[in-house]
Design a protein around this motif. Structure first.
Motif, PDB file in Angstrom:
ATOM      1  N   SER A  31      54.786  50.533  33.834  1.00  0.00           N
ATOM      2  CA  SER A  31      55.626  49.349  34.083  1.00  0.00           C
ATOM      3  C   SER A  31      54.886  48.302  34.914  1.00  0.00           C
ATOM      4  CB  SER A  31      56.934  49.771  34.764  1.00  0.00           C
ATOM      5  OG  SER A  31      57.644  50.706  33.978  1.00  0.00           O
ATOM      6  N   HIS A  32      53.655  48.010  34.509  1.00  0.00           N
ATOM      7  CA  HIS A  32      52.812  47.024  35.195  1.00  0.00           C
ATOM      8  C   HIS A  32      52.595  47.386  36.658  1.00  0.00           C
ATOM      9  CE1 HIS A  32      53.039  44.372  31.700  1.00  0.00           C
ATOM     10  NE2 HIS A  32      54.329  44.609  31.676  1.00  0.00           N
ATOM     11  N   GLY A  33      52.494  48.679  36.938  1.00  0.00           N
ATOM     12  CA  GLY A  33      52.208  49.116  38.301  1.00  0.00           C
ATOM     13  C   GLY A  33      53.419  49.376  39.158  1.00  0.00           C
ATOM     14  N   ALA A  34      54.626  49.150  38.638  1.00  0.00           N
ATOM     15  CA  ALA A  34      55.838  49.346  39.435  1.00  0.00           C
ATOM     16  C   ALA A  34      56.137  50.820  39.676  1.00  0.00           C
ATOM     17  CB  ALA A  34      57.026  48.671  38.767  1.00  0.00           C
ATOM     18  N   GLU A  35      55.604  51.709  38.849  1.00  0.00           N
ATOM     19  CA  GLU A  35      55.778  53.150  39.041  1.00  0.00           C
ATOM     20  C   GLU A  35      54.418  53.823  38.937  1.00  0.00           C
ATOM     21  OE1 GLU A  35      58.309  54.743  36.012  1.00  0.00           O
ATOM     22  OE2 GLU A  35      57.398  53.570  34.403  1.00  0.00           O
ATOM     23  N   ARG A  36      54.190  54.843  39.766  1.00  0.00           N
ATOM     24  CA  ARG A  36      52.897  55.528  39.818  1.00  0.00           C
ATOM     25  C   ARG A  36      53.115  57.037  39.871  1.00  0.00           C
ATOM     26  NH1 ARG A  36      52.616  52.398  44.239  1.00  0.00           N
ATOM     27  NH2 ARG A  36      52.190  54.168  45.622  1.00  0.00           N
ATOM     28  N   ARG A  37      52.087  57.769  39.425  1.00  0.00           N
ATOM     29  CA  ARG A  37      52.120  59.225  39.537  1.00  0.00           C
ATOM     30  C   ARG A  37      50.704  59.748  39.677  1.00  0.00           C
ATOM     31  NH1 ARG A  37      54.555  61.856  34.562  1.00  0.00           N
ATOM     32  NH2 ARG A  37      52.415  61.739  33.779  1.00  0.00           N
ATOM     33  N   ALA A  38      50.474  60.574  40.685  1.00  0.00           N
ATOM     34  CA  ALA A  38      49.196  61.261  40.842  1.00  0.00           C
ATOM     35  C   ALA A  38      49.178  62.476  39.919  1.00  0.00           C
ATOM     36  CB  ALA A  38      49.002  61.681  42.291  1.00  0.00           C
ATOM     37  N   ASP A  54      45.398  40.704  37.384  1.00  0.00           N
ATOM     38  CA  ASP A  54      45.587  41.162  38.761  1.00  0.00           C
ATOM     39  C   ASP A  54      44.733  42.393  39.045  1.00  0.00           C
ATOM     40  OD1 ASP A  54      47.489  39.229  39.601  1.00  0.00           O
ATOM     41  OD2 ASP A  54      49.056  40.290  38.526  1.00  0.00           O
ATOM     42  N   GLY A  55      44.621  43.267  38.055  1.00  0.00           N
ATOM     43  CA  GLY A  55      43.781  44.451  38.208  1.00  0.00           C
ATOM     44  C   GLY A  55      42.312  44.094  38.298  1.00  0.00           C
ATOM     45  N   ALA A  58      48.049  45.858  42.610  1.00  0.00           N
ATOM     46  CA  ALA A  58      48.600  46.654  43.704  1.00  0.00           C
ATOM     47  C   ALA A  58      48.537  48.147  43.382  1.00  0.00           C
ATOM     48  CB  ALA A  58      50.034  46.224  43.994  1.00  0.00           C
ATOM     49  N   ALA A  59      48.804  48.498  42.110  1.00  0.00           N
ATOM     50  CA  ALA A  59      48.729  49.903  41.719  1.00  0.00           C
ATOM     51  C   ALA A  59      47.301  50.426  41.828  1.00  0.00           C
ATOM     52  CB  ALA A  59      49.245  50.067  40.293  1.00  0.00           C
ATOM     53  N   LEU A  60      46.328  49.649  41.371  1.00  0.00           N
ATOM     54  CA  LEU A  60      44.931  50.058  41.472  1.00  0.00           C
ATOM     55  C   LEU A  60      44.541  50.268  42.934  1.00  0.00           C
ATOM     56  CD1 LEU A  60      41.924  48.679  39.487  1.00  0.00           C
ATOM     57  CD2 LEU A  60      41.793  48.764  41.970  1.00  0.00           C
ATOM     58  N   THR A  61      44.937  49.342  43.798  1.00  0.00           N
ATOM     59  CA  THR A  61      44.605  49.459  45.219  1.00  0.00           C
ATOM     60  C   THR A  61      45.235  50.709  45.829  1.00  0.00           C
ATOM     61  OG1 THR A  61      44.423  47.055  45.420  1.00  0.00           O
ATOM     62  CG2 THR A  61      44.770  48.298  47.453  1.00  0.00           C
ATOM     63  N   ALA A  62      46.483  51.004  45.460  1.00  0.00           N
ATOM     64  CA  ALA A  62      47.154  52.195  45.982  1.00  0.00           C
ATOM     65  C   ALA A  62      46.460  53.470  45.518  1.00  0.00           C
ATOM     66  CB  ALA A  62      48.618  52.196  45.559  1.00  0.00           C
ATOM     67  N   ALA A 119      42.130  56.970  35.665  1.00  0.00           N
ATOM     68  CA  ALA A 119      43.543  56.596  35.720  1.00  0.00           C
ATOM     69  C   ALA A 119      43.891  55.695  34.552  1.00  0.00           C
ATOM     70  CB  ALA A 119      43.859  55.886  37.040  1.00  0.00           C
ATOM     71  N   ILE A 120      45.168  55.725  34.169  1.00  0.00           N
ATOM     72  CA  ILE A 120      45.722  54.855  33.134  1.00  0.00           C
ATOM     73  C   ILE A 120      46.696  53.896  33.808  1.00  0.00           C
ATOM     74  CG2 ILE A 120      46.953  54.720  30.949  1.00  0.00           C
ATOM     75  CD1 ILE A 120      44.330  56.271  30.743  1.00  0.00           C
ATOM     76  N   LEU A 121      46.500  52.585  33.620  1.00  0.00           N
ATOM     77  CA  LEU A 121      47.389  51.548  34.150  1.00  0.00           C
ATOM     78  C   LEU A 121      47.939  50.778  32.960  1.00  0.00           C
ATOM     79  CD1 LEU A 121      45.762  52.272  36.729  1.00  0.00           C
ATOM     80  CD2 LEU A 121      45.780  49.848  37.308  1.00  0.00           C
ATOM     81  N   SER A 122      49.261  50.795  32.782  1.00  0.00           N
ATOM     82  CA  SER A 122      49.839  50.254  31.549  1.00  0.00           C
ATOM     83  C   SER A 122      51.121  49.491  31.826  1.00  0.00           C
ATOM     84  CB  SER A 122      50.132  51.415  30.576  1.00  0.00           C
ATOM     85  OG  SER A 122      50.786  50.958  29.411  1.00  0.00           O
ATOM     86  N   GLY A 123      51.453  48.587  30.916  1.00  0.00           N
ATOM     87  CA  GLY A 123      52.751  47.949  30.947  1.00  0.00           C
ATOM     88  C   GLY A 123      53.844  48.863  30.430  1.00  0.00           C
TER      89      GLY A 123
END
Length: 253
Positions: free
Chosen positions: A90-97, A209-210, A182-186, A64-68
């Motif tokens: 957006s720092h985890g505010a939006e996600r896509r599988a 946080d990650g 939070a995004a990583l946990t989700a 996965a890629i987690l980015s600002g």
């Protein structure tokens, strides 16, 4: 952000996992790719995209890629590869599988007014302004003497509009709520990653946080860059070392 966990003065490089019990999470700027003077001047090489594709093929659904950056920006930079892995923008505010529609955060009504306020500051002081889907950043990499001006302005705008103040490397951002932990946990709850241990590679304070979330899930953070106080448990010196690590990790695909 939680207080950093205890750690050694310096940290070992992460070993390359040899089984299917690990999921890999990567920040983009300063981690996979080198920082540039302007956010729109970064380069994602064909060699990196090929290495990431091999890594993802060996660990289907567990990269996965987690980015600002926003998901739209990630799509532009990473091309078709961005659709083949999980992404959080957006720092985890939006996600896509992979191959799914994005889960986007609600855009706060105050974001437009905050952008206008920061644009006025940028014009007045010659700061570089970056508008994102869920935030606006002031960059002072070319004008480091203006760090205090940028920080004071962003802090004031965030407070007045009820938004999040996010400090990073040579920049400060006012944005919608969201964090990479939070995004990583989700994402760890998705079928492909469920029950795996996360390794999260990141370079900035925005990645802490990650790192904490990865540790709490039985994995670890990997700090990219010089040593500093961090919740990460491993370290690599620069993005070139991360890219070499990815080459090794995807070598058998």
């Amino acid at each position: 952000m939680l207080d950093p966990l205890p750690h050694r003065p310096d940290l070992d490089a992460p070993s390359v996992p040899t089984d299917a019990t690990v999921s890999l999470f990567f920040d983009l700027d300063g981690t996979l790719i080198d920082l540039a003077a302007r956010p729109d001047a970064v380069v994602v090489s064909a060699a990196l995209l090929a290495a990431l594709a091999r890594l993802s093929a060996r660990r289907p659904g567990r990269v996965a890629i987690l980015s600002g950056r926003s998901i739209a920006q990630l799509d532009d930079l990473l091309g078709p590869f961005a659709r083949s892995v999980a992404v959080a923008g957006s720092h985890g505010a939006e996600r896509r599988a992979p191959a799914a529609a994005a889960i986007a955060a609600t855009v706060p009504p105050a974001l437009a007014a905050a952008h206008a306020d920061l644009a006025a500051v940028a014009d007045r002081h010659g700061l570089l302004l970056e508008r994102k889907s869920l935030g606006t950043a002031l960059h002072f990499r070319d004008t480091p003497a203006l760090e205090g001006v940028a920080d004071d302005a962003a802090r004031d705008v965030a407070h007045r509009h009820g938004l999040v103040l996010q400090r990073g490397k040579m920049m400060v951002e006012v944005r919608a709520p969201g964090d990479k932990g939070a995004a990583l946990t989700a994402l760890l709850a998705t079928p492909a990653m469920a029950g795996t241990r996360p390794l999260f590679f990141g370079d900035d304070v925005t990645d802490e946080d990650g790192f904490v979330a990865a540790y709490d899930a039985g994995g670890a953070g990997v700090l990219v860059g010089p040593p500093r106080i961090t919740a990460a448990r491993h370290r690599l010196p620069d993005p070139a070392a991360v890219r070499a690590w990815i080459e090794r990790a995807g070598g058998d695909a």
